[in-house]
Design a protein around this motif. Structure first.
Motif, PDB file in Angstrom:
ATOM      1  N   UNK A  61      44.845  41.061  33.490  1.00  0.00           N
ATOM      2  CA  UNK A  61      43.921  40.556  34.489  1.00  0.00           C
ATOM      3  C   UNK A  61      43.236  41.713  35.231  1.00  0.00           C
ATOM      4  N   UNK A  62      44.020  42.709  35.593  1.00  0.00           N
ATOM      5  CA  UNK A  62      43.479  43.883  36.270  1.00  0.00           C
ATOM      6  C   UNK A  62      42.476  44.611  35.371  1.00  0.00           C
ATOM      7  N   UNK A  63      42.818  44.732  34.104  1.00  0.00           N
ATOM      8  CA  UNK A  63      41.930  45.405  33.167  1.00  0.00           C
ATOM      9  C   UNK A  63      40.632  44.624  32.987  1.00  0.00           C
ATOM     10  N   UNK A  64      40.749  43.317  32.891  1.00  0.00           N
ATOM     11  CA  UNK A  64      39.545  42.491  32.754  1.00  0.00           C
ATOM     12  C   UNK A  64      38.647  42.693  33.953  1.00  0.00           C
ATOM     13  N   UNK A  65      39.250  42.658  35.134  1.00  0.00           N
ATOM     14  CA  UNK A  65      38.479  42.831  36.363  1.00  0.00           C
ATOM     15  C   UNK A  65      37.791  44.204  36.395  1.00  0.00           C
ATOM     16  N   UNK A  66      38.524  45.238  35.969  1.00  0.00           N
ATOM     17  CA  UNK A  66      37.943  46.585  35.956  1.00  0.00           C
ATOM     18  C   UNK A  66      36.792  46.685  34.955  1.00  0.00           C
ATOM     19  N   UNK A  67      36.935  45.987  33.827  1.00  0.00           N
ATOM     20  CA  UNK A  67      35.851  45.975  32.837  1.00  0.00           C
ATOM     21  C   UNK A  67      34.625  45.256  33.377  1.00  0.00           C
ATOM     22  N   UNK A  68      34.873  44.180  34.111  1.00  0.00           N
ATOM     23  CA  UNK A  68      33.753  43.467  34.737  1.00  0.00           C
ATOM     24  C   UNK A  68      32.987  44.433  35.640  1.00  0.00           C
ATOM     25  N   UNK A  69      33.713  45.169  36.486  1.00  0.00           N
ATOM     26  CA  UNK A  69      33.074  46.132  37.399  1.00  0.00           C
ATOM     27  C   UNK A  69      32.260  47.162  36.620  1.00  0.00           C
ATOM     28  N   UNK A  70      32.842  47.666  35.536  1.00  0.00           N
ATOM     29  CA  UNK A  70      32.157  48.687  34.745  1.00  0.00           C
ATOM     30  C   UNK A  70      30.854  48.150  34.148  1.00  0.00           C
ATOM     31  N   UNK A  71      30.928  46.942  33.610  1.00  0.00           N
ATOM     32  CA  UNK A  71      29.711  46.362  33.021  1.00  0.00           C
ATOM     33  C   UNK A  71      28.690  46.012  34.097  1.00  0.00           C
ATOM     34  N   UNK A  72      29.169  45.623  35.261  1.00  0.00           N
ATOM     35  CA  UNK A  72      28.258  45.302  36.366  1.00  0.00           C
ATOM     36  C   UNK A  72      27.509  46.550  36.819  1.00  0.00           C
ATOM     37  N   UNK A  73      28.198  47.684  36.786  1.00  0.00           N
ATOM     38  CA  UNK A  73      27.526  48.935  37.165  1.00  0.00           C
ATOM     39  C   UNK A  73      26.378  49.242  36.205  1.00  0.00           C
ATOM     40  N   UNK A  74      26.496  48.726  34.982  1.00  0.00           N
ATOM     41  CA  UNK A  74      25.405  48.892  34.009  1.00  0.00           C
ATOM     42  C   UNK A  74      24.338  47.814  34.174  1.00  0.00           C
TER      43      UNK A  74
END
Lengths: 327, 327
Positions: A61-74
Motif C-alpha cells: 500500500x505504501x509503495x502504491x501510494x509512493x508510485x502515485x506521488x511519483x507519477x503525479x509529479x510527472x
C-alpha cells in the motif's frame, strides 16, 4: 438514472463521481453494463496498467501510494484499483490498512477504488478488467492494480497488467514464499522495499540468484531489474518508475505489449462467455425444454450427452447483459 | 478395443470385467464415452439408488457392507460406488479403510467400485452419475453410493440418490455436525450406528428433536425414520432395508421418485453442457477467431461483451465427446 454517454463524457473530464458511477455499473452487472462497455471501448487502450503483488507486510500500500506521488509529479493521471479477492466488501471506501492512500484523496488527478471479488460470478477474471476499462476510458495515464490478499489470485491479477511488479521485504523469507506462490515467474520488475532494514542486500542477492539474473540471456530478452526502495520515505521510487518505463519501452519495441493486451482481451472474452453460458443454462432450471429433456433421459429414450447437445442448440440467441440481469 | 455393444451385453450378463471396462470408459471420458452412454440409456431406470453419508467414524463402510449382505439375502444384485471427492485415485481397487467390503469381493452378485472425483472437470456432478448409469444398465437392483469424504459434496451425492441415508454414531456431536453440514435436510432415513454404545438413545432423541419429528406433519408427508444399528454385528440392518423399501414405496405412491429422477437428469445434462461449453471455449485459445476478436477489443473496435456474443455464436456445432477428446 443518468444516460450512459453523458456519464462517459463526465468521466472523460475527470469527474470522480462519474467514474465511481460507471465502475458501480460494470461491477454490479447492471442492466446498462453492455451499454457502458460499448461506450467505453473506443476510449480504451491509452492507459499503462501496472500490477503490484507481494505478501502482506512488504509495504504494498505504501509503495502504491509512493508510485502515485511519483507519477503525479510527472503530471500523469493515475487510477488505483485495490483488489481484495477475499473480501465481500466493495466500493469507493478505502480499506482499513490503506490509510496512506488518503494522501491522494483530495487530488483530482487520482482515482482510487477498492474492489472485492469474492462471490463474483467469474471472480477476478470477470470483475477487475471491467473496472480497468472504466479507468482507462476515463483518461488515466497509469492504472496501478494492487492485490490486497495473497495467493493464486495474484497471478491472475498479474495476467491483467501490462507490467507486473513483485514486492519483497528483507527478513520475511519472501524469496521462498514468492517461489512457492509462483510469483517469481510473473515479475517484470522486482522491488525490495524496506531496504533500510537488515538483510535487504541478502534478499536482493537471493532474488538475483533465484531469478537466474547472473546467467546469460538471449539477446533482446528482458532482464527483470531489482530495485531497492524505502517507500515510506519515497526513496528509490523514481527508480521504480524508470524501471517501469524501461519495461514498457522494451515491450513496445518487441511487440510484447500488444501481445499481452491481446491475451488479456482473450481471457476477458472467455470469462464473459463462460459466465454467461453458465447462467443461461442455470436459467433453464424449471424451463420446459430442460424438463422435457430430463423426462426423456429418465425414460431411457435419450442419453445425457445427446440431451446436452440439444440443450446447447437452444443457447444460440445473443447473450443477455451481465449476471444481475439474468439472475 | 472391444466394441461397445458387446461390452454392454456382457455387463448386462453380470460380467464384472465388462462393468469395470465400461466405468473406465465413461469415467475417463474416452472417445467412446458418447457411444457408451447412448447404448446404456435404454437399459437404465431399473436400479434403486441409495446414498449413504455421514462423518468419518460413524461406520459408513461397515454399514454399506451390511446393507450389501442384507440385499444379497433377498437375491438382489448390488452395486457399490464409493466416491472420494478428495482423492486423486480411482479404479477398481478398494480403499484402505474399506476392508469390510472384501467380504463381497468374490460374490458375482456384487459390483464394488471406488471413484475419485478430485480434478475431474465438472467434479461429482459429472463423474458419479455416469458410473451409476453403468451399474444401472448392468442390471444392479440396488446401487449404494457411499461418500468417503465429508462436506458439501455429500449434499451433492445425496442429490443423485433416490433415497438418502444419513448415518450418525453416539458421542460424536454428530447432531450438530450434521446440522452444520446441511446434512439434516437431506436425510430420508437416519441411522444411529454403534447403538450398543453409551449415548445412542440420546443421539436418537437429539436427532428426533432437531428433525422436528415430534411435530405434526401434512397428511401423506414423509416422516424420516430413525433406525438404530450395530452394523458390525448386522443388528438392525434388516430394519434399515425395510425403511428404505418403505421410503421407495412412498416415493412411488406420491410421484416423488419420478420427480427426483427428473431433477437428477436435469442436473446431469446441465453439468455436461457447462463442462463441454467451457472446454470448447478453452479450445479456442490460440484459435484464429478468438485472436481476431481480441485484436478488435485491443484496438477499441469492439467491447468484450459483443465479442463474447460472437464467440458464443461460433459454438453451435454439436458437442464433442468427453473432456479427454477435446483436451
Amino acid at each position: 438514472m443518468q444516460d450512459v454517454s453523458s456519464l462517459v463524457a463526465q468521466a472523460r473530464d475527470g469527474r470522480p463521481r462519474a467514474v465511481a458511477r460507471l465502475i458501480s455499473l460494470v461491477e454490479g452487472a447492471s442492466p446498462q453494463l453492455r451499454e457502458v462497455m460499448a461506450a467505453l471501448a473506443p476510449l480504451t487502450g491509452g492507459a499503462y496498467v501496472v500490477g503490484l503483488t507481494g505478501s502482506p507486510g512488504v509495504g504494498k500500500s505504501t509503495s502504491t501510494s509512493a508510485l502515485v506521488s511519483a507519477y503525479r509529479r510527472q503530471g500523469k493521471r493515475v487510477g488505483v484499483l485495490a483488489v481484495d479477492p477475499s473480501s465481500p466488501f466493495s466500493g469507493g471506501a478505502l480499506l482499513g490498512d490503506r490509510v496512506r492512500m488518503s494522501d491522494h484523496a483530495s487530488d483530482p488527478g487520482v482515482y482510487i477504488r477498492s474492489m472485492a471479488t469474492r462471490g463474483h460470478l467469474g471472480g477476478l477474471a470477470w470483475a477487475a478488467p471491467q473496472a480497468i476499462r472504466v479507468l482507462d476510458a476515463a483518461g488515466c495515464d497509469v492504472i496501478l492494480v494492487e492485490t490486497v490478499g495473497v495467493g493464486q489470485s495474484e497471478v491472475e491479477i498479474a495476467s491483467q497488467a501490462d507490467t507486473s511488479v513483485v514486492l519483497l521485504a528483507p527478513g520475511m523469507g519472501d524469496g521462498i514464499q514468492a517461489a512457492k506462490a509462483g510469483i517469481l515467474e510473473i515479475g517484470d520488475v522486482y522491488v525490495v522495499n524496506k531496504a533500510d532494514r537488515d538483510g535487504a542486500d541478502a534478499t536482493a542477492r537471493e532474488l538475483n540468484h533465484m531469478l537466474g539474473l547472473g546467467e546469460s540471456r538471449a539477446p533482446g530478452a528482458w532482464r527483470p531489474p531489482i530495485v531497492k526502495t524505502v517507500a515510506a520515505r519515497g526513496e528509490g521510487v523514481d527508480e521504480v518508475v524508470q524501471a517501469l518505463e524501461k519495461h514498457r519501452a522494451w515491450m513496445e519495441e518487441h511487440g510484447v505489449l500488444a501481445e499481452r493486451r491481446r491475451a488479456r482481451a482473450s481471457h476477458e472474452v472467455e470469462a464473459i462467455a463462460v459466465t454467461a453460458l453458465r447462467e443461461r443454462i442455470g436459467d433453464l432450471h424449471g424451463d420446459r425444454r430442460l424438463g422435457a429433456l430430463a423426462d426423456r433421459i429418465v425414460s431411457g429414450d435419450l442419453d445425457p450427452y445427446r440431451a446436452a447437445d440439444e440443450l446447447v442448440e437452444g443457447l444460440t440467441q445473443p447473450l443477455a447483459g451481465g449476471s444481475a440481469e439474468t439472475a
